[in-house]
Design an enzyme around this catalytic site. Structure first.
Site, mmCIF file in Angstrom:
data_model
loop_
_atom_site.group_PDB
_atom_site.id
_atom_site.type_symbol
_atom_site.label_atom_id
_atom_site.label_comp_id
_atom_site.label_asym_id
_atom_site.label_seq_id
_atom_site.Cartn_x
_atom_site.Cartn_y
_atom_site.Cartn_z
ATOM 1 N N ALA A 161 -6.614 -1.538 -4.457
ATOM 2 C CA ALA A 161 -6.008 -0.186 -4.547
ATOM 3 C C ALA A 161 -6.418 0.446 -5.899
ATOM 4 C CB ALA A 161 -4.670 -0.390 -4.551
ATOM 5 N N ASP A 169 -25.986 10.309 -10.605
ATOM 6 C CA ASP A 169 -26.594 9.700 -9.896
ATOM 7 C C ASP A 169 -27.773 9.107 -10.343
ATOM 8 O OD1 ASP A 169 -24.746 9.880 -7.654
ATOM 9 O OD2 ASP A 169 -25.719 11.341 -6.458
ATOM 10 N N PHE A 193 -21.846 -2.814 -4.131
ATOM 11 C CA PHE A 193 -22.707 -1.908 -4.033
ATOM 12 C C PHE A 193 -22.266 -0.814 -3.077
ATOM 13 C CE2 PHE A 193 -25.792 -2.848 -7.371
ATOM 14 C CZ PHE A 193 -25.164 -4.050 -7.931
ATOM 15 N N LYS A 219 -13.032 0.364 -13.919
ATOM 16 C CA LYS A 219 -13.275 -0.923 -13.453
ATOM 17 C C LYS A 219 -13.826 -1.922 -14.386
ATOM 18 C CE LYS A 219 -12.791 0.040 -8.972
ATOM 19 N NZ LYS A 219 -11.588 -0.686 -8.453
ATOM 20 N N ILE A 275 -28.836 16.862 0.769
ATOM 21 C CA ILE A 275 -29.438 15.787 0.072
ATOM 22 C C ILE A 275 -29.541 16.068 -1.395
ATOM 23 C CG2 ILE A 275 -31.762 14.653 -0.175
ATOM 24 C CD1 ILE A 275 -32.426 15.003 2.610
ATOM 25 N N PHE A 276 -28.608 15.397 -1.945
ATOM 26 C CA PHE A 276 -28.688 15.623 -3.488
ATOM 27 C C PHE A 276 -29.705 14.740 -4.159
ATOM 28 C CE2 PHE A 276 -23.943 15.284 -2.094
ATOM 29 C CZ PHE A 276 -23.713 16.528 -2.279
ATOM 30 N N LEU A 292 0.007 4.247 1.048
ATOM 31 C CA LEU A 292 -0.809 4.996 2.163
ATOM 32 C C LEU A 292 -1.137 6.209 1.854
ATOM 33 C CD1 LEU A 292 1.974 4.209 5.142
ATOM 34 C CD2 LEU A 292 -0.311 3.135 4.455
ATOM 35 N N ASP A 315 4.270 1.760 -4.264
ATOM 36 C CA ASP A 315 3.290 2.381 -5.081
ATOM 37 C C ASP A 315 2.998 1.581 -6.342
ATOM 38 O OD1 ASP A 315 2.082 3.990 -6.836
ATOM 39 O OD2 ASP A 315 3.371 5.811 -6.853
ATOM 40 N N SER A 326 -17.095 -2.928 -9.025
ATOM 41 C CA SER A 326 -18.126 -1.997 -8.316
ATOM 42 C C SER A 326 -19.338 -1.958 -9.304
ATOM 43 C CB SER A 326 -17.620 -0.564 -8.828
ATOM 44 O OG SER A 326 -18.684 0.368 -8.367
ATOM 45 N N TYR A 382 -14.622 6.489 -13.573
ATOM 46 C CA TYR A 382 -14.066 5.604 -12.578
ATOM 47 C C TYR A 382 -14.987 4.056 -12.912
ATOM 48 C CZ TYR A 382 -15.217 2.977 -8.347
ATOM 49 O OH TYR A 382 -15.433 1.884 -7.411
ATOM 50 N N ASP A 418 0.974 -1.223 -0.107
ATOM 51 C CA ASP A 418 0.002 0.070 -0.087
ATOM 52 C C ASP A 418 0.895 1.167 -0.017
ATOM 53 O OD1 ASP A 418 -3.215 0.528 1.253
ATOM 54 O OD2 ASP A 418 -2.044 2.093 0.886
HETATM 55 N N1 UFG Z 1 -25.774 11.388 -0.938
HETATM 56 C C1 UFG Z 1 -26.408 12.639 -0.563
HETATM 57 N N2 UFG Z 1 -25.515 13.540 0.481
HETATM 58 C C2 UFG Z 1 -24.290 13.260 0.465
HETATM 59 C C3 UFG Z 1 -23.745 11.944 -0.073
HETATM 60 C C4 UFG Z 1 -24.699 11.102 -0.748
HETATM 61 O O1 UFG Z 1 -27.705 12.748 -0.590
HETATM 62 O O2 UFG Z 1 -23.515 13.971 1.211
HETATM 63 C C5 UFG Z 1 -26.621 10.338 -1.791
HETATM 64 C C6 UFG Z 1 -26.162 10.408 -3.118
HETATM 65 O O3 UFG Z 1 -26.516 11.411 -4.023
HETATM 66 C C7 UFG Z 1 -26.771 8.868 -3.239
HETATM 67 C C8 UFG Z 1 -26.665 8.340 -2.168
HETATM 68 O O4 UFG Z 1 -26.623 9.257 -1.118
HETATM 69 O O5 UFG Z 1 -28.023 8.996 -4.119
HETATM 70 C C9 UFG Z 1 -25.453 7.357 -1.818
HETATM 71 O O6 UFG Z 1 -24.401 8.007 -2.055
HETATM 72 P P1 UFG Z 1 -22.722 7.609 -1.981
HETATM 73 O O7 UFG Z 1 -21.955 8.670 -2.641
HETATM 74 O O8 UFG Z 1 -22.577 7.060 -0.624
HETATM 75 O O9 UFG Z 1 -22.670 6.397 -2.984
HETATM 76 P P2 UFG Z 1 -23.004 6.188 -4.194
HETATM 77 O O10 UFG Z 1 -24.148 5.339 -4.658
HETATM 78 O O11 UFG Z 1 -22.871 7.424 -5.106
HETATM 79 O O12 UFG Z 1 -21.422 5.595 -4.904
HETATM 80 C C10 UFG Z 1 -21.226 4.278 -4.608
HETATM 81 C C11 UFG Z 1 -19.740 3.853 -4.426
HETATM 82 C C12 UFG Z 1 -19.098 4.275 -5.699
HETATM 83 C C13 UFG Z 1 -19.731 3.439 -6.773
HETATM 84 C C14 UFG Z 1 -21.239 3.569 -6.716
HETATM 85 C C15 UFG Z 1 -21.979 2.401 -7.506
HETATM 86 O O13 UFG Z 1 -19.274 4.920 -3.461
HETATM 87 O O14 UFG Z 1 -17.702 3.993 -5.783
HETATM 88 O O15 UFG Z 1 -21.725 3.448 -5.330
HETATM 89 O O16 UFG Z 1 -22.394 3.129 -8.519
HETATM 90 F F1 UFG Z 1 -19.250 3.528 -8.020
#
Ligand code: UFG
Length: 323
Positions: free
Chosen positions: A74, A285, A169, A145, A207-208, A34, A51, A117, A141, A32
């Site tokens: 990694a 999203d 997930f 993968k 909340i997005f 780090l 690395d 992923s 990203y 790793d």
């Molecule tokens: N969300 C918010 N507010 C935040 C963070 C997230 O509303 O501060 C929402 C996001 O919009 C999403 C849900 O919460 O709807 C989950 O978001 P995360 O960022 O926790 O996770 P994601 O589903 O976006 O992403 C995860 C992994 C990625 C992977 C993806 C699979 O972190 O690595 O699932 O599509 F690619």
């Protein structure tokens, strides 16, 4: 005694998996740099700081060891950053994987577990996602993968590399013993961000999006406890030992929770109110991501044990309060 080499074993999911490997008696060496992992997360295994972009350093890690298998955690993982800096993502995630693959093949290793992923699927055409769903990643990203998965398939055909690609997930929660947890910088994931808002480390949880076609308008995800992910890696390793056959396997629960439901659960667990602000959707999203877990159950005999929302948030909360 042969060893398991864990690239990225000082990170969030990698360190939980190293803990599980050690608990089951495996001899582990962590490789790793780090950059996002933590030295103190490697408690009970040898740590080689290096690395993956440095081909010689990767080769050197195999020298003088009897490596039976490689686990590859990694990578850069931020979806949003990958839109802004695709070059960084393609270069790092692909070159590092190629270097690791070269080194392991040269060392005679033919067994690998890869951290993939749900992002490889892109926008779901049907829910829950099964492993045969078309792959159409829509962010760099996810593309990286997907590309590594393709490389693994070709290396299986040409060099006999047997792999299990585990498609995570929403990894979440923390080690139930409280020794490991999530600490990304910057933190973008929902549950740690909720807990940061609860403790006042941030002003509010953003909340997005509240206009998704879901029952309460917020996005639905399949949250899977990191300790359950760790257990699946060890099962995948055993499976490859018994019946060497390459597989792609989802790791999720087939149960989804909306952002609002996760917030409500966090309020129950912490006994506190989560201050929130509603913001526009985050780029990329999708409304709903849900895994079929049939294949993981069938092929790995894997059952999630810690992935109910209360346990996920409870363990994440205990970890956050320590930090
Ligand atoms: N969300 C918010 N507010 C935040 C963070 C997230 O509303 O501060 C929402 C996001 O919009 C999403 C849900 O919460 O709807 C989950 O978001 P995360 O960022 O926790 O996770 P994601 O589903 O976006 O992403 C995860 C992994 C990625 C992977 C993806 C699979 O972190 O690595 O699932 O599509 F690619």
């Amino acid at each position: 005694m042969s060893q398991i080499l864990v690239a990225g074993g000082a990170g969030y999911i990698g360190s939980h998996t190293v803990k599980e490997l050690r608990a089951q008696g495996y001899d582990v060496v962590v490789f790793d740099d780090l950059s996002s992992g933590r030295r103190d997360f490697v408690r009970d295994a040898e740590l080689v700081v290096g690395d993956l972009m440095d081909k010689e350093a990767v080769r050197a890690a195999f020298r003088g060891r009897d490596v039976a298998a490689v686990l590859h955690f990694a990578s850069l993982i931020q979806v949003g950053e990958s839109y802004l800096h695709p070059r960084r993502y393609y270069t790092r995630n692909l070159v590092s994987s190629l270097n690791l693959l070269d080194a392991l093949l040269e060392a005679g290793v033919r067994t690998m577990i890869f951290s993939s992923s749900a992002a490889v699927y892109g926008v779901p055409l049907r829910i829950p996602l099964t492993e045969d769903h078309p792959l159409d990643p829509f962010n760099p990203y996810g593309q990286t993968k997907f590309m590594v998965e393709r490389i693994l398939q070709d290396y299986d055909r040409a060099y006999g590399l047997k792999f299990v690609s585990l498609r995570y997930f929403n990894a979440s929660g923390a080690d139930p013993d409280g020794t490991l947890g999530e600490c990304h910088d910057p933190e973008t994931h929902l549950i740690p961000n909720i807990l940061r808002a609860v403790t006042g480390r941030t002003e509010a949880l953003d909340i997005f999006g509240e206009d998704f076609p879901t029952p309460d308008g917020t996005a639905v995800r399949d949250y899977i406890h990191v300790t359950d992910l760790a257990a699946a890696h060890v099962l995948a390793l055993k499976k490859l030992g018994e019946a060497p056959r390459s597989e792609f396997i989802n790791l999720g629960t087939n149960r989804g929770y909306s952002v609002r439901e996760v917030i409500a659960a966090a309020e129950r667990v912490t006994g506190r109110t989560v201050p929130v602000r509603v913001k526009p959707r985050r780029e990329g999203d999708v409304p709903v991501l849900l895994a079929s877990k049939d294949k993981a159950e069938r092929v790995l005999a894997w059952t999630p044990r810690y992935s109910d929302l209360e346990t996920i948030i409870g363990t994440a909360w205990a970890w956050q309060r320590k930090g």
